[in-house]
Design an enzyme around this catalytic site. Structure first.
Site, PDB file in Angstrom:
ATOM      1  CG  ASP A 266      -2.080  -0.975   0.910  1.00 22.55           C
ATOM      2  OD1 ASP A 266      -1.891  -2.181   1.128  1.00 22.55           O
ATOM      3  OD2 ASP A 266      -3.123  -0.531   0.402  1.00 22.55           O
TER       4      ASP A 266
HETATM    5  O1  MRU Z   1      -7.671  -3.166   2.630  1.00 23.70           O
HETATM    6  P1  MRU Z   1      -7.371  -3.488   1.199  1.00 23.70           P
HETATM    7  O2  MRU Z   1      -8.115  -4.661   0.677  1.00 23.70           O
HETATM    8  O3  MRU Z   1      -7.488  -2.278   0.324  1.00 23.70           O
HETATM    9  O4  MRU Z   1      -5.829  -3.896   1.218  1.00 23.70           O
HETATM   10  C1  MRU Z   1      -5.227  -4.310   0.037  1.00 23.70           C
HETATM   11  C2  MRU Z   1      -3.797  -4.661   0.222  1.00 23.70           C
HETATM   12  O5  MRU Z   1      -3.242  -4.591   1.293  1.00 23.70           O
HETATM   13  C3  MRU Z   1      -3.043  -5.011  -1.028  1.00 23.70           C
HETATM   14  O6  MRU Z   1      -2.046  -5.952  -0.744  1.00 23.70           O
HETATM   15  C4  MRU Z   1      -2.390  -3.743  -1.584  1.00 23.70           C
HETATM   16  O7  MRU Z   1      -3.297  -2.694  -1.640  1.00 23.70           O
HETATM   17  C5  MRU Z   1      -1.855  -3.982  -2.946  1.00 23.70           C
HETATM   18  S1  MRU Z   1      -3.118  -4.297  -4.147  1.00 23.70           S
HETATM   19  C6  MRU Z   1      -2.330  -4.467  -5.633  1.00 23.70           C
END
Ligand code: MRU
Length: 393
Positions: A266
């Site tokens: 993220d």
């Molecule tokens: O809470 P989320 O589902 O948005 O978290 C998603 C993740 O942690 C993913 O691993 C990250 O955003 C990368 S998506 C290509």
């Protein structure tokens, strides 16, 4: 089954978002016509995943502007006076765009993609105002940019897949099993995926024995979404609970022999510390203990050079209901429609902590795979030099 999280059409303008809360059982697209609807989609996690969040934020702003512009051109009297004034004044339009981006930035705090998108759109807006562009030209430039983001993300993911596979296979077995966490596939991006893109690429080249994926409590991105994608693509795969990864790495049955754990990101700090879905950190620790590669796959847009290390990354804390309740989908008796059914597990009165992400120290990461290539640490270093990597591109 549809793997398209975001469906955008320029003319006539339309934006549809796949409601991921109803997956894997129902495929329902929801139309987004305003910034506020885009904000709600992101906040409620109907769309999620760092790249997808940034793209939906951009597209919800441009769709809102395109629809206003359309009405302005066809039937200006249908607009209320504030909007009418705004469509005639680049400065007022700039205020609306600034406020909209500030609002979208409040939706989820950890993924940098959202903030990067906002910065890009805001810079384009203010430069348009400085150059004395009209409101129509400013809006059209933002539409071009948002479309480009959608397009570039897909292209970048394909390159991440290619570089990731080259790196992972460079001096080991050519038929491997891997573990992934959360959902980093088509549903989290504009298509193909990052960590899941590497897995798709391994499979396409005949190098994949099996992909193990965690259920990813509490939101179950693994058991609901990664399962959906892997079954869709008929990729050999096995679902495990988050607590089973160390046991899997310790086991040495044929397709249990894991060559790499591959995750998304993220936000990656300048030194490589990586914020990703809660549970990632403990996977990195167990990978180190079992001498298994730990790979972070992310577009370079997830690298935040303004953040020196992981301590400065804001971690989103979400509602305790996500931990306390298990969600299932049931069909209502009288209709064919599914409804989310929540079942409480712990007793009333429990205290809950629900951080949505954690930070994996750079020290535990073998390599960061981006669309520009693979970054490794210099010999003996505990941290990555991502500034140097990006400058050299
Ligand atoms: O809470 P989320 O589902 O948005 O978290 C998603 C993740 O942690 C993913 O691993 C990250 O955003 C990368 S998506 C290509």
């Amino acid at each position: 089954m549809s793997l398209k999280a975001i469906v955008y059409v320029r003319n006539p303008p339309s934006l549809e978002i796949l409601n991921q809360l109803l997956l894997p059982h129902e495929t329902v697209y929801e139309s987004v016509t305003t910034v506020q609807q885009g904000y709600e989609q992101i906040k409620q996690m109907k769309v999620r995943g760092a790249p997808a969040i940034g793209i939906v934020a951009a597209l919800s702003l441009v769709i809102d502007l395109q629809l206003k512009l359309q009405t302005f051109n066809k039937n200006p009297n249908a607009l209320d006076s504030d909007i009418l004034n705004m469509m005639n004044s680049p400065l007022l339009l700039g205020n609306f765009i600034r406020d909209s981006l500030d609002h979208l930035n409040q939706s989820r705090p950890t993924a940098v993609n959202l903030f990067r998108t906002s910065d890009i759109l805001w810079k384009a807006t203010s430069s348009g105002i400085k150059k004395d562009l009209g409101t129509k030209q400013i809006i059209e430039s933002l539409v071009d940019m948002a479309e480009q983001m959608l397009f570039d993300d897909l292209k970048d993911n394909n390159n991440i897949g290619k570089y990731g596979v080259e790196f992972i296979l460079r001096n080991g077995d050519k038929r491997i099993s891997v573990v992934t966490h959360c959902n980093t596939g088509s549903l989290a991006t504009s298509g193909y995926g990052t960590a899941l893109g590497i897995i798709r690429h391994l499979y396409a080249q005949g190098n994949l024995l099996r992909a193990y994926y965690t259920e990813t409590r509490p939101y179950n991105q693994g058991s609901r979404l990664t399962s959906y994608e892997l079954l869709h693509d008929k990729i050999p795969s096995t679902l495990i609970c988050d607590s089973m990864v160390s046991a899997l790495l310790a086991s040495n049955k044929m397709d249990h022999k894991i060559a790499a754990i591959i995750v998304g990101a993220d936000r990656v700090a300048k030194n490589g510390d990586t914020a990703n879905k809660i549970g990632t950190y403990q996977l990195a620790i167990t990978a180190k203990y079992h001498n298994v590669m730990f790979i972070v796959a992310a577009p370079s847009t997830s690298i935040d050079l303004k953040i020196k290390n992981g301590r400065d990354i804001t971690i989103e804390e979400r509602n305790e209901d996500e931990v306390v309740f298990v969600n299932g989908l049931i069909k209502q008796d009288d209709t064919e429609k599914y409804q989310i059914k929540k079942v409480r597990v712990p007793p009333q009165g429990v205290k809950v902590w629900n951080p949505s992400f954690d930070v994996t120290p750079a020290e535990l990461i073998t390599a960061i795979v981006t669309e520009k290539g693979v970054v490794e640490k210099e010999k003996g270093a505990k941290e990555f030099d991502l500034e140097k990597f990006l400058m050299s591109q």
